[in-house]
Scaffold this active site. Structure first.
Site, short mmCIF file in Angstrom:
data_model
loop_
_atom_site.label_atom_id
_atom_site.label_comp_id
_atom_site.label_asym_id
_atom_site.label_seq_id
_atom_site.Cartn_x
_atom_site.Cartn_y
_atom_site.Cartn_z
N SER A 224 1.36 -1.21 -0.27
CA SER A 224 0.27 -0.04 -0.32
C SER A 224 0.65 1.53 0.29
O SER A 224 0.67 2.32 -0.19
CB SER A 224 -0.99 0.06 1.08
OG SER A 224 -0.09 0.12 2.09
N ASP B 127 -4.45 6.67 8.68
CA ASP B 127 -6.41 4.89 8.89
C ASP B 127 -5.16 4.57 9.57
O ASP B 127 -3.91 4.89 10.20
CB ASP B 127 -6.73 4.51 7.86
CG ASP B 127 -6.04 3.98 6.83
OD1 ASP B 127 -4.44 3.37 6.90
OD2 ASP B 127 -6.26 3.94 6.17
N HIS C 14 -1.86 2.95 7.76
CA HIS C 14 -0.97 4.08 6.54
C HIS C 14 -0.60 5.79 7.08
O HIS C 14 -1.47 5.80 7.86
CB HIS C 14 -2.42 4.00 5.15
CG HIS C 14 -2.72 3.11 4.76
ND1 HIS C 14 -3.08 2.58 4.95
CD2 HIS C 14 -1.17 2.13 4.73
CE1 HIS C 14 -3.46 0.83 4.72
NE2 HIS C 14 -2.05 0.73 4.00
#
Ligand SMILES: *[C@@H]1O[C@H](CO)[C@@H](O)[C@H](O)[C@H]1NC(C)=O
Ligand SMILES: *[C@@H]1O[C@H](CO)[C@@H](O)[C@H](O)[C@H]1NC(C)=O
Ligand SMILES: *[C@@H]1O[C@H](CO)[C@@H](O)[C@H](O)[C@H]1NC(C)=O
Ligand SMILES: *[C@@H]1O[C@H](CO)[C@@H](O)[C@H](O)[C@H]1NC(C)=O
Ligand SMILES: *[C@@H]1O[C@H](CO)[C@@H](O)[C@H](O)[C@H]1NC(C)=O
Length: 364
Positions: free
Chosen positions: A37, A330, A333
């Site tokens: 990610s 979040d 991340h």
């Protein structure tokens, strides 16, 4: 005299090849991106089986793009900023249908949630081996060779920069899934991750890749999503996950040095993600942040429950006003502000490897 002429001729011919490349992508080298990610610009939008590792809904993307692209942040990622530094366009997701034009700038295979091991979040992500298969496809049958001919595609690959951000998910998945039987012994598990990663890197090398850029792993236990999975609910980071990251980082540096010594022309850059993240977590205000524990978006303690956007089972979530004040976007991340600072450091150095990215994007 003849010697001098030969030297001049050699210098000219090397230079000429570099200039030829510049025709293909105004400012080469091309950029190939693998990983998770921290680099995924939206490949997971094309996964049809589950939405668990997707971020193509509000408020993802709210600050920079103003719409959800699939990136796990409020804005751009490290790989986007690297492309900007290199004066390349943002590299789109490999799985997004695209037209190829005269210039070839690279491809991005990264997938949020992906690990080195195929077992990591299996079914919800594109693991590293599958990413390698996509890369082979891209180089082989596809556009690269057809567009520019075999010789030039070899040149493109040997000048290209290959970025990898991978490993985080292999180590956090046992904690996230609350399944510690996935971790046989730390040393064994790390050897498996590093062993498989090495195979993929060597496959890219065999294909012609020479310049490899890596991130090491952060203090994983300090991610809000892992802080809350501490068995006793104290504050502080989940020590066991951070130790895994530390051991992995040592093994990674060792194996990269080995490849440098054994593979002719193998060059690497290694960004110390771990140290920088620790610095900003310890001194948020020194770097312009107000909050270093709690995530901007999520629910529960530290907003550590992975509910940002309300589309992963839990509907309720909290969203901060100004993501720029937060380190974590979040539960797992980082915010665009952090990614931007990290990309700057990767670009200008220092590196734990022999090269920084500025050097890689020149004609070596
Ligand atoms: C440069 O290109 C020529 C052919 O145009 C080739 O013979 C030569 O080996 C190339 N030099 C390098 C350093 O790749
Ligand atoms: C835990 O992981 C092991 C090994 O991967 C697997 O066999 C088992 O089914 C998992 N258990 C749960 C509850 O997911
Ligand atoms: C790669 O990972 C698999 C598990 O997915 C493991 O069985 C294998 O031994 C690993 N290979 C290397 C070279 O470490
Ligand atoms: C842990 O947290 C729960 C819920 O927040 C609370 O009820 C409990 O007393 C806490 N336990 C300890 C040992 O702090
Ligand atoms: C990074 O590379 C550039 C270009 O070669 C060089 O000028 C700079 O000193 C390097 N920075 C570090 C910290 O190594």
């Amino acid at each position: 005299m003849a010697k001098v002429l030969i030297l001049i001729f050699l210098a000219l011919s090397i230079r000429a090849n570099c200039t030829q490349l510049i025709e293909y992508c105004r400012k080469p080298p091309a950029l190939f991106v693998f990983g998770d990610s921290f680099f995924d610009p939206g490949n997971n939008n094309y996964i049809k089986t589950t939405t668990l590792d997707q971020a193509n809904f509000w408020p993802y993307g709210e600050t920079y793009f103003k719409y959800p692209t699939g990136r796990f942040s409020d804005g751009r990622l490290i790989s986007d900023f690297i492309a900007e530094h290199a004066k390349l366009p943002l590299i789109p997701p490999y799985l997004q249908p695209r037209d190829y034009d005269k210039v070839y700038c690279g491809a991005n295979f990264a997938s949020a949630g992906a690990g080195v091991l195929p077992e990591t979040f299996q079914g919800a992500v594109i693991d590293l081996r599958t990413q390698l298969k996509y890369f082979e496809k891209e180089v082989n049958a596809a556009q690269l060779r057809k567009k520019v001919g075999a010789f030039d595609s070899k040149m493109i690959l040997s000048n290209a920069v290959f970025l990898f951000s991978i490993g985080t998910n292999d180590y956090i998945s046992p904690f996230v899934l609350k399944n510690s039987s996935m971790l046989p012994s730390h040393q064994e598990y790390i050897a498996m991750v590093i062993g498989n990663l090495t195979q993929v890197v060597k496959a890219v090398y065999k294909r012609g890749g020479r310049k490899f850029g890596f991130l090491n792993l952060g203090d994983l236990g300090c991610l809000p999503g892992l802080r809350i999975s501490k068995p006793q609910n104290g504050s502080g980071c989940l020590e066991e996950a951070s130790i895994l990251a530390k051991l992995h980082n040592e093994a990674l540096q060792n194996v990269l040095n080995k490849m440098k010594n054994h593979l002719k022309g193998f060059k690497y850059s290694l960004y110390d993600f771990n140290t920088f993240l620790r610095q900003i977590l310890n001194h948020p205000s020194r770097y312009g942040f107000k909050e270093g524990e709690k995530a901007c978006c999520g629910s529960g303690r530290y907003n550590g429950i992975f509910s940002c956007g309300g589309k992963r089972g839990v509907k309720e979530f909290e969203l901060c006003k100004n993501p720029n004040e937060f380190i974590f976007w979040d539960s797992y991340h980082l915010t665009e502000s952090v990614y931007k600072k990290m990309a700057r450091q990767m670009w200008y150095g220092p590196s734990k490897g022999p090269y920084n990215l500025t050097q890689f994007f020149q004609c070596l």
